[in-house]
Design a protein around this motif. Structure first.
Motif, PDB file in Angstrom:
ATOM      1  N   ILE A   1       0.840  -1.204   0.000  1.00 22.79           N
ATOM      2  CA  ILE A   1       0.000   0.000   0.000  1.00 22.79           C
ATOM      3  C   ILE A   1       0.871   1.248   0.000  1.00 22.79           C
ATOM      4  O   ILE A   1       0.626   2.200  -0.760  1.00 22.79           O
TER       5      ILE A   1
ATOM      6  N   LYS B   1       2.412   1.743  -3.432  1.00 19.64           N
ATOM      7  CA  LYS B   1       1.391   2.225  -4.397  1.00 19.64           C
ATOM      8  C   LYS B   1       1.046   3.686  -4.158  1.00 19.64           C
ATOM      9  O   LYS B   1       0.781   4.425  -5.106  1.00 19.64           O
ATOM     10  N   ASP B   2       1.044   4.112  -2.881  1.00 25.09           N
ATOM     11  CA  ASP B   2       0.723   5.498  -2.527  1.00 25.09           C
ATOM     12  C   ASP B   2       1.924   6.439  -2.675  1.00 25.09           C
ATOM     13  O   ASP B   2       1.811   7.631  -2.420  1.00 25.09           O
TER      14      ASP B   2
ATOM     15  N   LYS C   1       4.598   6.477  -0.868  1.00 22.42           N
ATOM     16  CA  LYS C   1       5.210   6.807   0.430  1.00 22.42           C
ATOM     17  C   LYS C   1       6.560   6.121   0.593  1.00 22.42           C
ATOM     18  O   LYS C   1       7.388   6.568   1.356  1.00 22.42           O
TER      19      LYS C   1
END
Length: 53
Positions: A44, A47-48, A50
């Motif tokens: 996640i 994908k973001d 970060k």
């Protein structure tokens, strides 16, 4: 204590089990579930944007 990249998002009950403050589940299962949580959390964050590879 592991570094921040080895953390997993989890509820407080799951954190208690991972940290072994509770011992509802067998240690091997908890370790495997935590490893899966780490991979999902990292996915996640990647994908973001970060975490950059």
């Amino acid at each position: 204590k592991p570094n921040d990249l080895q953390g997993a998002w989890a509820c407080s009950s799951c954190h208690d089990e991972i940290d072994r403050r509770t011992r509802i589940f067998e240690n091997e299962f908890v370790r495997l579930a935590h490893a899966e949580g780490v991979m999902k959390t990292q996915n996640i964050l990647i994908k973001d944007g970060k975490i950059k590879l």
